[in-house]
Design a protein around this motif. Structure first.
Motif, PDB file in Angstrom:
ATOM      1  N   THR A   1       0.806  -1.212   0.000  1.00  0.00           N
ATOM      2  CA  THR A   1       0.000   0.000   0.000  1.00  0.00           C
ATOM      3  C   THR A   1       0.843   1.268   0.000  1.00  0.00           C
ATOM      4  O   THR A   1       2.036   1.256   0.310  1.00  0.00           O
ATOM      5  CB  THR A   1      -0.917   0.052   1.237  1.00  0.00           C
ATOM      6  N   PHE A   2       0.179   2.371  -0.337  1.00  0.00           N
ATOM      7  CA  PHE A   2       0.719   3.717  -0.165  1.00  0.00           C
ATOM      8  C   PHE A   2      -0.292   4.461   0.680  1.00  0.00           C
ATOM      9  O   PHE A   2      -1.397   4.771   0.217  1.00  0.00           O
ATOM     10  CB  PHE A   2       0.929   4.397  -1.510  1.00  0.00           C
ATOM     11  N   ASP A   3       0.039   4.695   1.942  1.00  0.00           N
ATOM     12  CA  ASP A   3      -0.883   5.288   2.911  1.00  0.00           C
ATOM     13  C   ASP A   3      -0.368   6.644   3.363  1.00  0.00           C
ATOM     14  O   ASP A   3       0.851   6.851   3.435  1.00  0.00           O
ATOM     15  CB  ASP A   3      -1.012   4.388   4.153  1.00  0.00           C
ATOM     16  N   GLY A   4      -1.281   7.526   3.716  1.00  0.00           N
ATOM     17  CA  GLY A   4      -0.826   8.792   4.258  1.00  0.00           C
ATOM     18  C   GLY A   4      -1.850   9.895   4.205  1.00  0.00           C
ATOM     19  O   GLY A   4      -3.061   9.646   4.188  1.00  0.00           O
ATOM     20  N   ILE A   5      -1.353  11.120   4.166  1.00  0.00           N
ATOM     21  CA  ILE A   5      -2.187  12.326   4.202  1.00  0.00           C
ATOM     22  C   ILE A   5      -1.614  13.315   3.194  1.00  0.00           C
ATOM     23  O   ILE A   5      -0.392  13.494   3.114  1.00  0.00           O
ATOM     24  CB  ILE A   5      -2.165  12.967   5.603  1.00  0.00           C
TER      25      ILE A   5
ATOM     26  N   LEU B   1       2.509  12.921   4.888  1.00  0.00           N
ATOM     27  CA  LEU B   1       2.933  11.695   5.571  1.00  0.00           C
ATOM     28  C   LEU B   1       2.741  10.548   4.602  1.00  0.00           C
ATOM     29  O   LEU B   1       1.683  10.428   3.976  1.00  0.00           O
ATOM     30  CB  LEU B   1       2.102  11.450   6.836  1.00  0.00           C
ATOM     31  N   ALA B   2       3.745   9.699   4.479  1.00  0.00           N
ATOM     32  CA  ALA B   2       3.650   8.523   3.611  1.00  0.00           C
ATOM     33  C   ALA B   2       4.132   7.299   4.359  1.00  0.00           C
ATOM     34  O   ALA B   2       5.127   7.349   5.086  1.00  0.00           O
ATOM     35  CB  ALA B   2       4.478   8.719   2.345  1.00  0.00           C
TER      36      ALA B   2
ATOM     37  N   CYS C   1      -6.904  11.891   3.929  1.00  0.00           N
ATOM     38  CA  CYS C   1      -6.150  10.663   4.129  1.00  0.00           C
ATOM     39  C   CYS C   1      -6.315   9.806   2.879  1.00  0.00           C
ATOM     40  O   CYS C   1      -7.333   9.904   2.182  1.00  0.00           O
ATOM     41  CB  CYS C   1      -6.679   9.892   5.332  1.00  0.00           C
ATOM     42  N   PHE C   2      -5.330   8.964   2.598  1.00  0.00           N
ATOM     43  CA  PHE C   2      -5.445   8.066   1.452  1.00  0.00           C
ATOM     44  C   PHE C   2      -4.879   6.690   1.802  1.00  0.00           C
ATOM     45  O   PHE C   2      -3.990   6.554   2.649  1.00  0.00           O
ATOM     46  CB  PHE C   2      -4.739   8.644   0.214  1.00  0.00           C
ATOM     47  N   HIS C   3      -5.428   5.685   1.142  1.00  0.00           N
ATOM     48  CA  HIS C   3      -5.000   4.292   1.310  1.00  0.00           C
ATOM     49  C   HIS C   3      -5.090   3.654  -0.073  1.00  0.00           C
ATOM     50  O   HIS C   3      -6.163   3.216  -0.497  1.00  0.00           O
ATOM     51  CB  HIS C   3      -5.911   3.588   2.323  1.00  0.00           C
ATOM     52  N   LEU C   4      -3.972   3.672  -0.790  1.00  0.00           N
ATOM     53  CA  LEU C   4      -3.924   3.182  -2.164  1.00  0.00           C
ATOM     54  C   LEU C   4      -3.294   1.795  -2.170  1.00  0.00           C
ATOM     55  O   LEU C   4      -2.241   1.579  -1.558  1.00  0.00           O
ATOM     56  CB  LEU C   4      -3.116   4.135  -3.041  1.00  0.00           C
ATOM     57  N   GLU C   5      -3.924   0.856  -2.878  1.00  0.00           N
ATOM     58  CA  GLU C   5      -3.464  -0.530  -2.869  1.00  0.00           C
ATOM     59  C   GLU C   5      -2.879  -0.918  -4.225  1.00  0.00           C
ATOM     60  O   GLU C   5      -3.460  -0.623  -5.273  1.00  0.00           O
ATOM     61  CB  GLU C   5      -4.631  -1.460  -2.524  1.00  0.00           C
TER      62      GLU C   5
ATOM     63  N   TYR D   1      -2.398  11.201  13.623  1.00  0.00           N
ATOM     64  CA  TYR D   1      -3.550  11.989  14.077  1.00  0.00           C
ATOM     65  C   TYR D   1      -3.185  13.471  14.165  1.00  0.00           C
ATOM     66  O   TYR D   1      -3.961  14.340  13.755  1.00  0.00           O
ATOM     67  CB  TYR D   1      -4.036  11.467  15.436  1.00  0.00           C
ATOM     68  N   GLN D   2      -1.995  13.774  14.695  1.00  0.00           N
ATOM     69  CA  GLN D   2      -1.579  15.167  14.785  1.00  0.00           C
ATOM     70  C   GLN D   2      -1.264  15.739  13.406  1.00  0.00           C
ATOM     71  O   GLN D   2      -1.543  16.910  13.129  1.00  0.00           O
ATOM     72  CB  GLN D   2      -0.361  15.299  15.696  1.00  0.00           C
ATOM     73  N   ILE D   3      -0.664  14.923  12.548  1.00  0.00           N
ATOM     74  CA  ILE D   3      -0.373  15.402  11.192  1.00  0.00           C
ATOM     75  C   ILE D   3      -1.679  15.704  10.454  1.00  0.00           C
ATOM     76  O   ILE D   3      -1.767  16.683   9.701  1.00  0.00           O
ATOM     77  CB  ILE D   3       0.483  14.367  10.434  1.00  0.00           C
TER      78      ILE D   3
END
Length: 407
Positions: A197-201, A210-211, A259-263, A307-309
């Motif tokens: 995955t590629f997760d973050g904000i 954030l990655a 936020c993102f959650h790419l698979e 959460y803070q980011i």
């Protein structure tokens, strides 16, 4: 700044977003279906006010709740659930109340329908499985004969791996079409690979603040349908090819302030038309945090605070807090009550106490995919990670000898 958080109590990690927002000066207003007395003290402290509805499935009740907050507190600046299940309803509420910081209803197709996601992957230049909508058995047979078995069939618009099937032959395909289905399905050729995955904000300019990346060797589909143990881990670093692919997809989407959650698949063997072993293929787009306790796992692995980011993104559109610390692998182990294991809970805690970051029970609504008993632990090396997996999931003998305990 007025921020309405939808379902701030469930899943449990959502309260952490509310707490960070409140600590960053945001006026956080909650709408949910849980009685106020059941909220944690921490969540109560983060919410200026909580509006309880009988069911969040009733749009009229949700409309009244947002209307009440608008009347009492003025214009709503943000409305978000960070939950895929409520993604469409969030967009509808934003559209009805003209809330500009988020997706509107007319933008939702590409985030809801897997068939529409294929256009984004093409625009981003990322190969993806061949597909077609499962309209008739005849066209499905032609598709299967073209791409070969197995083929994957799942709702075109769906959450997680629910109602997803791997059809191995024509008999199974016929059985699928013999059942009554109330929603459209998409069929895809099978891609041999592990999910990465590629997760973050990202902020309002699409900049990644954030990655992170996590890896699942066994498809969630198999964990759900076959009841296998749930195991995945946050990688120490984001692989460069995953970062490039993820950023290309975000750019093709025009993603912002989410936020993102790419698979993606990393091919475990060569696949004609897709690539060679080790190459990347696109799987799915999810514009919300990764599920379960993965946000906490990212924090454990990267010495960060997702959460803070997120709160920094909402308030400042950039990261204002810096986090430093060694990166580790952070693994999730989900054991099932229906399985017998060689090692007890006490033995796991004794063996991995210093590495453990969380233990507990997964809520029933998530246990089918994530397992019942959860252990989250950090490791410095892949070797230690793999050794722990073998220990925690070791099955009990069919006929345990005296003195060997099983759980």
């Amino acid at each position: 700044m007025n921020f309405i958080y939808i379902s701030p109590h469930f899943p449990a990690v959502m309260q952490n977003f509310c707490i960070a927002l409140r600590n960053t000066g945001v006026n956080v207003l909650g709408i949910g279906d849980a009685p106020y007395d059941t909220l944690t003290p921490e969540l109560k402290g983060a919410l200026t006010e909580y509006y309880r509805v009988d069911t969040m499935e009733d749009y009229d009740q949700m409309l009244r709740a947002v209307g009440y907050f608008t009347f009492k507190y003025g214009k709503i600046d943000w409305l978000e659930s960070n939950n895929e299940y409520w993604l469409n309803q969030d967009a509808r509420l934003r559209t009805d109340f003209n809330i500009s910081t988020g997706l509107k209803q007319e933008e939702m197709d590409v985030y809801k329908y897997k068939s529409c996601m294929k256009q984004i992957f093409e625009k981003a230049g990322i190969p993806a499985a061949r597909w077609q909508l499962a309209t008739t058995e005849g066209s499905a047979l032609s598709f299967a004969r073209e791409v070969g078995y197995p083929i994957i069939v799942k709702p075109d618009s769906g959450v997680g791996a629910s109602d997803t099937w791997k059809l191995q032959n024509e008999q199974q395909l016929h059985s699928f079409f013999a059942k009554a289905h109330s929603v459209p399905y998409i069929m895809e050729e099978y891609i041999p690979g592990e999910v990465t995955t590629f997760d973050g904000i990202c902020n309002s300019q699409g900049q990644v603040l954030l990655a992170a990346s996590h890896i699942t060797h066994t498809p969630i589909m198999d964990m759900v349908n076959e009841g296998s143990d749930c195991f995945y881990y946050v990688n120490k670093e984001v692989p460069e090819d995953i970062r490039r692919a993820g950023e290309a997809v975000l750019a093709a989407l025009g993603a912002k302030s989410r936020c993102f959650h790419l698979e993606f698949f990393r091919l475990t063997r060569a696949k004609k038309g897709i690539g060679k072993k080790g190459d990347i293929a696109a799987l799915e787009i999810n514009m919300r945090p990764a599920g379960g306790f993965t946000p906490d796992m990212i924090d454990f692995a990267y010495a960060s605070s997702i959460y803070q980011i997120y709160a920094d993104m909402v308030v400042f559109d950039r990261v204002c807090h810096t986090y430093t610390g060694p990166h580790t692998y952070c693994a999730y182990f989900g054991r099932r009550d229906s399985h017998a294991y060689l090692h007890t809970h006490a033995e796991i805690v004794a063996a991995y106490g210093p590495q453990l970051r969380m233990t507990g029970r997964m809520p029933a609504a998530l246990a089918q995919a994530m397992g019942d008993q959860v252990y989250i632990a950090c490791f410095d090396s892949k070797q230690a990670l793999n050794k722990s997996m073998q220990f925690i999931f070791a099955p009990a003998p069919e006929h345990p000898q005296e003195g060997v305990s099983s759980t």
